[in-house]
Design a protein around this motif. Structure first.
Motif, PDB file in Angstrom:
ATOM      1  N   ASP B 117       0.670  -1.146  -0.074  1.00  0.00           N
ATOM      2  CA  ASP B 117       0.025  -0.364  -0.163  1.00  0.00           C
ATOM      3  C   ASP B 117       1.190   1.217   0.242  1.00  0.00           C
ATOM      4  O   ASP B 117       1.417   1.436   1.148  1.00  0.00           O
ATOM      5  CB  ASP B 117      -0.891  -0.195   1.603  1.00  0.00           C
ATOM      6  CG  ASP B 117      -1.907   1.013   1.374  1.00  0.00           C
ATOM      7  OD1 ASP B 117      -1.700   2.125   1.035  1.00  0.00           O
ATOM      8  OD2 ASP B 117      -2.828   1.400   2.177  1.00  0.00           O
ATOM      9  N   LEU B 118       1.338   1.741  -1.191  1.00  0.00           N
ATOM     10  CA  LEU B 118       2.141   2.825  -1.085  1.00  0.00           C
ATOM     11  C   LEU B 118       1.027   4.092  -0.855  1.00  0.00           C
ATOM     12  O   LEU B 118       2.287   4.746  -0.305  1.00  0.00           O
ATOM     13  CB  LEU B 118       2.023   3.812  -2.865  1.00  0.00           C
ATOM     14  CG  LEU B 118       3.091   3.902  -2.716  1.00  0.00           C
ATOM     15  CD1 LEU B 118       4.093   3.185  -2.881  1.00  0.00           C
ATOM     16  CD2 LEU B 118       3.026   4.345  -4.437  1.00  0.00           C
ATOM     17  N   ASP B 119       0.354   4.696  -0.006  1.00  0.00           N
ATOM     18  CA  ASP B 119      -0.186   5.803   0.594  1.00  0.00           C
ATOM     19  C   ASP B 119       0.608   5.180   2.738  1.00  0.00           C
ATOM     20  O   ASP B 119       1.194   6.133   2.470  1.00  0.00           O
ATOM     21  CB  ASP B 119      -1.780   6.033   0.898  1.00  0.00           C
ATOM     22  CG  ASP B 119      -2.113   6.197  -1.079  1.00  0.00           C
ATOM     23  OD1 ASP B 119      -1.386   6.954  -1.003  1.00  0.00           O
ATOM     24  OD2 ASP B 119      -3.269   5.949  -1.095  1.00  0.00           O
ATOM     25  N   ARG B 120       0.347   3.973   2.312  1.00  0.00           N
ATOM     26  CA  ARG B 120       0.461   3.561   3.905  1.00  0.00           C
ATOM     27  C   ARG B 120       2.469   3.708   3.923  1.00  0.00           C
ATOM     28  O   ARG B 120       2.804   4.536   4.710  1.00  0.00           O
ATOM     29  CB  ARG B 120       0.448   2.089   3.665  1.00  0.00           C
ATOM     30  CG  ARG B 120       0.939   1.383   5.463  1.00  0.00           C
ATOM     31  CD  ARG B 120      -0.145  -0.056   5.677  1.00  0.00           C
ATOM     32  NE  ARG B 120       0.279   0.239   7.064  1.00  0.00           N
ATOM     33  CZ  ARG B 120       0.087  -0.648   7.768  1.00  0.00           C
ATOM     34  NH1 ARG B 120      -0.974  -0.060   8.200  1.00  0.00           N
ATOM     35  NH2 ARG B 120       1.380  -1.068   8.768  1.00  0.00           N
ATOM     36  N   ASP B 122       4.322   5.995   2.089  1.00  0.00           N
ATOM     37  CA  ASP B 122       4.638   7.583   1.842  1.00  0.00           C
ATOM     38  C   ASP B 122       4.218   8.089   3.484  1.00  0.00           C
ATOM     39  O   ASP B 122       5.726   8.587   3.574  1.00  0.00           O
ATOM     40  CB  ASP B 122       3.588   8.158   1.015  1.00  0.00           C
ATOM     41  CG  ASP B 122       4.409   9.100   0.944  1.00  0.00           C
ATOM     42  OD1 ASP B 122       4.910   9.439   0.660  1.00  0.00           O
ATOM     43  OD2 ASP B 122       2.436  10.160   0.981  1.00  0.00           O
ATOM     44  N   ARG B 123       3.608   7.319   3.981  1.00  0.00           N
ATOM     45  CA  ARG B 123       3.326   8.179   5.210  1.00  0.00           C
ATOM     46  C   ARG B 123       3.623   7.845   6.337  1.00  0.00           C
ATOM     47  O   ARG B 123       5.205   9.047   7.573  1.00  0.00           O
ATOM     48  CB  ARG B 123       2.372   7.930   5.423  1.00  0.00           C
ATOM     49  CG  ARG B 123       0.999   7.737   7.406  1.00  0.00           C
ATOM     50  CD  ARG B 123      -0.299   8.140   7.777  1.00  0.00           C
ATOM     51  NE  ARG B 123      -0.533   8.853   9.150  1.00  0.00           N
ATOM     52  CZ  ARG B 123      -0.426   7.610  10.169  1.00  0.00           C
ATOM     53  NH1 ARG B 123      -1.064   6.538   9.769  1.00  0.00           N
ATOM     54  NH2 ARG B 123      -0.946   8.264  11.197  1.00  0.00           N
ATOM     55  N   GLN B 126       8.274   8.810   4.842  1.00  0.00           N
ATOM     56  CA  GLN B 126       8.011  10.500   5.143  1.00  0.00           C
ATOM     57  C   GLN B 126       8.465  10.811   6.762  1.00  0.00           C
ATOM     58  O   GLN B 126       9.356  12.263   7.391  1.00  0.00           O
ATOM     59  CB  GLN B 126       6.453  11.257   5.082  1.00  0.00           C
ATOM     60  CG  GLN B 126       6.065  11.195   3.850  1.00  0.00           C
ATOM     61  CD  GLN B 126       7.614  12.440   2.554  1.00  0.00           C
ATOM     62  OE1 GLN B 126       8.263  12.587   3.290  1.00  0.00           O
ATOM     63  NE2 GLN B 126       6.862  12.161   1.914  1.00  0.00           N
ATOM     64  N   ALA B 150       7.701   1.361  -3.180  1.00  0.00           N
ATOM     65  CA  ALA B 150       7.437   1.188  -2.304  1.00  0.00           C
ATOM     66  C   ALA B 150       9.363   2.128  -1.811  1.00  0.00           C
ATOM     67  O   ALA B 150       9.564   2.610  -1.243  1.00  0.00           O
ATOM     68  CB  ALA B 150       7.190   0.307  -1.141  1.00  0.00           C
ATOM     69  N   LEU B 153      10.083   5.098  -3.734  1.00  0.00           N
ATOM     70  CA  LEU B 153       9.176   5.749  -2.971  1.00  0.00           C
ATOM     71  C   LEU B 153      10.145   6.566  -1.750  1.00  0.00           C
ATOM     72  O   LEU B 153      11.044   7.923  -1.134  1.00  0.00           O
ATOM     73  CB  LEU B 153       8.419   5.741  -2.307  1.00  0.00           C
ATOM     74  CG  LEU B 153       7.352   6.424  -1.915  1.00  0.00           C
ATOM     75  CD1 LEU B 153       6.605   7.251  -2.643  1.00  0.00           C
ATOM     76  CD2 LEU B 153       6.242   5.718  -0.783  1.00  0.00           C
TER      77      LEU B 153
END
Lengths: 465, 465
Positions: B117-120, B122-123, B126, B150, B153
Motif C-alpha cells: 500500500d503506497l499511501d501507507r 509514504d506516511r 516520510q 515503496a 518511494l
C-alpha cells in the motif's frame, strides 16, 4: 501551606494504566477517576461513556472539574525514585572510565563539598527538583550533602513544589572522605543529623510531603562508632534510613577490610541496628544468599539502580532472584552514578540489565517484562518508601499521584519536535504503553499531580475544565 | 535538483568537535569552518577571534553568510546509521519477550508486507526520514521491503529531503518468510532488485545523495540459488551489499542446518560472492575467529547494533576484539529490533554493551570510551558506507555534513522543557560533550546539514546571517 489546602474536586477522564500485579498491567480505555478535596481517590469507574451520567449519579460531583486525556494518552501513577543524590545532578554524564571508589574522589566529593555555598545549592536543587518532577517522579528519596542548611533548603524546595520526598543529610566521618568534606566527629554527625530531622519535621509535621531520612553514606564512610550512634538516632527518632550496599566488588572487599570482625557487608549494618523495615538499601548487586536472607528477615527494602550499575560497571543486580525471594524492590536513578534523572529511562535500563543477565546465564528466566519493570517503578517503589497504602496505583482511598502521558500522533501540529514517540493510530492500549516505555521521554509527561495538586505541566497541558 | 544546485558560501563559527583518531576527540572552542558553493569545506580555522579579519583575508568570503553557535553548543559531524529498517519504524518498542526468529514472524513480516500500500508506505517513510534527520543522521543505510514501488518511494523521499542514503529492496525468496510476504522466484527477486537499482540510479546518477544497495535479508531468507544470482547482480552492477550475520545463536544453528555444506555463516556469504569491500554486515555477535579473518580479508564492513542486540537478547558483539583485529565498524540503530532511531542513543548503548562485556569477562579491556563510540558513529560509519573521504569529520575537501548541538543553560527561557541537558556554566569542552552524549537527545540537535544544505532545524535555530 499548599500541600494541605483543600482543592477543587476533579474527575480524570479517559484511559488509565497501572499495575494490577507484578506481572499484569490494567489498561482501562474508558475510565474516570474522581479525586476529592483532599486529593484522595473517591471513585474509579472503568466503563464510562458519558460524563454527565456520572456526575448526575452523585450530586456532590456536579460541580467537579474535569481533566480529559486525548485518545493517544493515558493517566499513569507517578514514579517513585527510591535512590538519588540531588547535589550530584551537575555531574550527570561525567564519569569517564572510573568505577565507584575513584569516581567518588574525582567527581563526587568536590561537587558535594561546594554545597556549603547556599546560593549554589539553591540553583542546583531548584533545577533538579524541577527536572525530576518533569520526568513524572512524584516521590523521591534524596541524599543531600553533609551541610545542614543546604539539606534543609532541599526539603523546603520539595515542600514548596509539592514533591513527596525523603530528604537525608549525609553522615560520613571516616577518612575515606577527604578532610575538606566530612563530618568533624561522631558527635557532630549525630547533632547535625538531628538538627536536620527536627527542621524537616517542623516544616511538615504530618510528613505528608517531606520526611527526614537518616543517611549514613555507606559503611566505608563511617566509623563503627558513628554507625552505632546513627543507628541509635534512627531508633530514637523512628526515621527512615538509607544507605548503599554491595555495589561494587572492590567496595565489598574494602568493607571486609575496614570491619574485619563482621561476617559480611550486610552484617555491618545489621550489627549497628541499621537494618530495619524502614531501611532502603541501594544497589544490592553482589550480596550472598545469607545476606539476602538477613535483609529479608529484617524487612529492609532494596533500591535497584540499573543505569548506575551499568555506567560505573558495578555489575548486574540479580533482580529475578531478589523478586523470587520476596524482597521489596523499587527503582532508583542514582544520579550521578546513573546518567539519567528519569525513572522511565531506568525502567528500560532495568529491562536491559535483566537481558544482559539472561545473556550471561543463557536463560530467559532472568528477563524482566515491561509489566514487571513498571511495577517496580510504581507499586514496588511505593512499598520501599513506606507509601504502599497511599500511592502507586489508582484505587479508592489512595491519594492521586499521577502523570498524564500523551504520545505524538503522526501528522500532529508540532510534528517531530513535539516528542519522541510516533503513534500511527492503529495501536492498541498495550502497544501504546510499550511505545511509551521504549521510546518515550519527559515530552510525553504532559502534566504531573501529587495528592491531586498539579506539580508540573508542559505547554501542551490545557488544564482542568 | 536541490542536492546539486549551488548554495551560498557560509562560515560556521564557534566551537566544533570531531574525532581526530579512534581514541581522541578534537575540541576546538574558537573555530571557523568555511563551506563553499558546493557544500565542500574550503577552510578550517582553529583560533578565530574576529570574523571580519577572517573575511578580509580572502575577498571571496566577504559576502559569506555566517552561522554562529552559542557558547553552550558545538558543531559535530552528522551521524551515520549503517543499519536500519525503515518500514519497521511503527513497530519501535514492540518486541515483548520474543527473540529474533519469532519476532520476525510476529511483528516484522506482517508490518513489512503492508508496504504494498503506497499511501501507507509514504506516511511511514516520510515520518521516519524526518525522524532520523531530527536525530542528526545525515547518512543512512536503509532496508526497505520487497516492494519495488515503496522502495523507490523511500529513495525519492531521501533525495528530496537531502539525506544521504543507501536504499535497498529486500531480497527474500525462501519459505522462512510467509507466503504472503516473499519474492515469488529467484528470477523475480533479481528482476525486482535490478528494477529498483536502475530507478535509484536514474534519479541521482552521480549517487551524491541516494544510491542503491543489494539487500539479501539474511542467509535463511534466501535459497542458495537466489544468493548466487544476487551475488552476480551485485558484481555486474558494482553496488553495495547489506545483510545480517551471526546475530543470534538459534539463527546461526539454522544457517548451519539450511546450508550443511558451508563451513560457517560467513562461508555462506563468501561462497556466494557476497563478501566484498562494499558489503555491510550487521551484528557480527557470534562470529568465530576464522570467520572474522575471512571478513577482514574480503574487506567487508561491520555494523554494530548494540540497542537491538540488547533488546532482543542476541548477545554482546565483541567490539574491542573486532577493533583490535582491524575491522571497519560503524553503528546501526536497527529499527525496530533496536528501540531508538537515534545514533546518539546507540553511542550510549555501545558503551553500555561494552561495559556489560567488561562485567562478564571481569576486565576493563572491553570498555569503549566516549571517544571511541563517537568515532564509530561518525568516521567509522563513514568508512562502512564508503564515504570516509567525503564525510565524518571537518577537514578541507570534505563535504559539510554536520549537526549543530546546543545544550540547555540552567535558567534559560524555555526552562526544563527546552531540552534534557543542564549546563551550569562552569563546564569545559570535554564535559559539554559528555553531558550531551550521556543525557542529550534530539532537542539538542538544533540544525542539521548535508553537503552544506540545511536538512532539519528546530524552532531554536535562528538561521544564517
Amino acid at each position: 501551606m499548599a500541600a494541605s489546602a483543600s482543592i477543587w474536586k476533579t474527575i480524570y477522564l479517559g484511559s488509565f494504566v497501572h499495575s494490577q500485579t507484578l506481572t499484569e498491567l490494567e489498561i482501562c480505555r474508558q475510565g474516570a477517576i474522581g479525586v476529592d478535596e483532599n486529593g484522595v481517590i473517591d471513585f474509579v469507574e472503568k466503563n464510562i461513556s458519558n460524563i454527565s451520567e456520572l456526575k448526575s449519579k452523585d450530586s456532590s460531583w456536579q460541580d467537579a472539574k474535569t481533566v480529559k486525556i486525548p485518545g493517544n494518552g493515558f493517566f499513569f501513577p507517578g514514579f517513585i525514585d527510591t535512590h538519588t543524590h540531588a547535589p550530584q545532578h551537575p555531574n550527570t554524564g561525567l564519569f569517564g572510565k572510573t568505577t565507584l571508589l575513584d569516581w567518588l574522589q574525582t567527581y563526587t566529593f568536590p561537587m558535594e563539598s561546594s554545597f556549603k555555598d547556599l546560593d549554589r545549592a539553591d540553583r542546583i536543587y531548584q533545577n533538579f527538583v524541577a527536572r525530576t518532577l518533569s520526568h513524572g517522579t512524584t516521590t523521591c528519596a534524596y541524599y543531600a550533602t553533609i551541610h545542614v542548611p543546604a539539606t534543609n533548603l532541599l526539603a523546603n524546595i520539595c515542600l514548596k513544589r509539592g514533591q513527596r520526598a525523603l530528604v537525608g543529610r549525609v553522615c560520613m566521618n571516616s577518612d575515606l572522605s577527604p578532610e575538606y568534606y566530612r563530618d568533624e566527629s561522631v558527635e557532630s554527625s549525630v547533632r547535625d543529623s538531628k538538627t536536620s530531622i527536627d527542621y524537616i519535621r517542623s516544616i511538615d509535621p504530618a510528613g505528608d510531603i517531606v520526611k527526614p531520612i537518616i543517611t549514613p553514606r555507606f559503611a566505608p564512610s563511617c566509623t563503627a562508632e558513628c554507625l552505632t550512634a546513627i543507628g541509635q538516632l534512627a531508633a530514637q527518632e523512628d526515621t527512615f534510613i538509607q544507605t548503599h550496599i554491595s555495589e561494587n566488588k572492590n567496595e565489598v572487599a574494602l568493607v571486609q577490610e575496614l570491619f574485619p570482625t563482621s561476617k559480611s557487608y550486610t552484617d555491618v549494618y545489621d550489627t549497628h541496628s541499621l537494618l530495619t523495615p524502614k531501611t532502603i538499601l541501594a544497589h544490592a548487586v553482589h550480596l550472598s544468599p545469607e545476606e539476602r536472607r538477613t535483609i529479608l528477615e529484617r524487612g529492609s527494602k532494596i533500591s535497584h539502580c540499573p543505569a548506575s550499575n551499568t555506567a560505573i560497571t558495578s555489575g548486574c543486580s540479580p533482580i529475578r532472584t531478589l523478586i523470587n525471594e520476596g524482597h521489596t524492590i523499587g527503582l532508583g536513578t542514582d544520579i550521578s552514578g546513573g546518567f539519567h534523572p528519569s525513572i522511565l529511562d531506568n525502567v528500560r535500563q532495568a529491562i536491559w540489565v535483566s537481558r544482559h543477565l539472561s545473556i550471561q546465564i543463557q536463560s530467559d528466566a532472568a528477563k524482566l517484562s515491561t509489566e514487571e519493570a513498571l511495577y517496580l517503578a510504581t507499586r514496588g517503589g511505593a512499598a520501599v518508601v513506606g507509601l504502599e497504602d497511599k500511592v502507586g496505583g489508582f484505587e479508592v482511598g489512595k491519594e492521586f499521584d499521577a502523570q498524564m502521558i500523551v504520545l505524538g500522533e503522526v501528522g500532529d501540529e508540532g510534528g517531530i519536535e513535539a516528542g519522541p514517540v510516533d503513534v500511527f493510530g492503529w495501536e492498541n492500549g498495550q502497544e501504546m504503553v510499550e511505545k511509551w516505555v521504549y521510546a518515550g521521554d519527559d515530552r510525553n509527561t504532559v502534566a504531573v499531580w501529587v495528592r491531586g495538586r498539579l506539580v508540573h505541566a508542559t505547554r501542551k497541558f490545557k488544564g482542568a475544565e
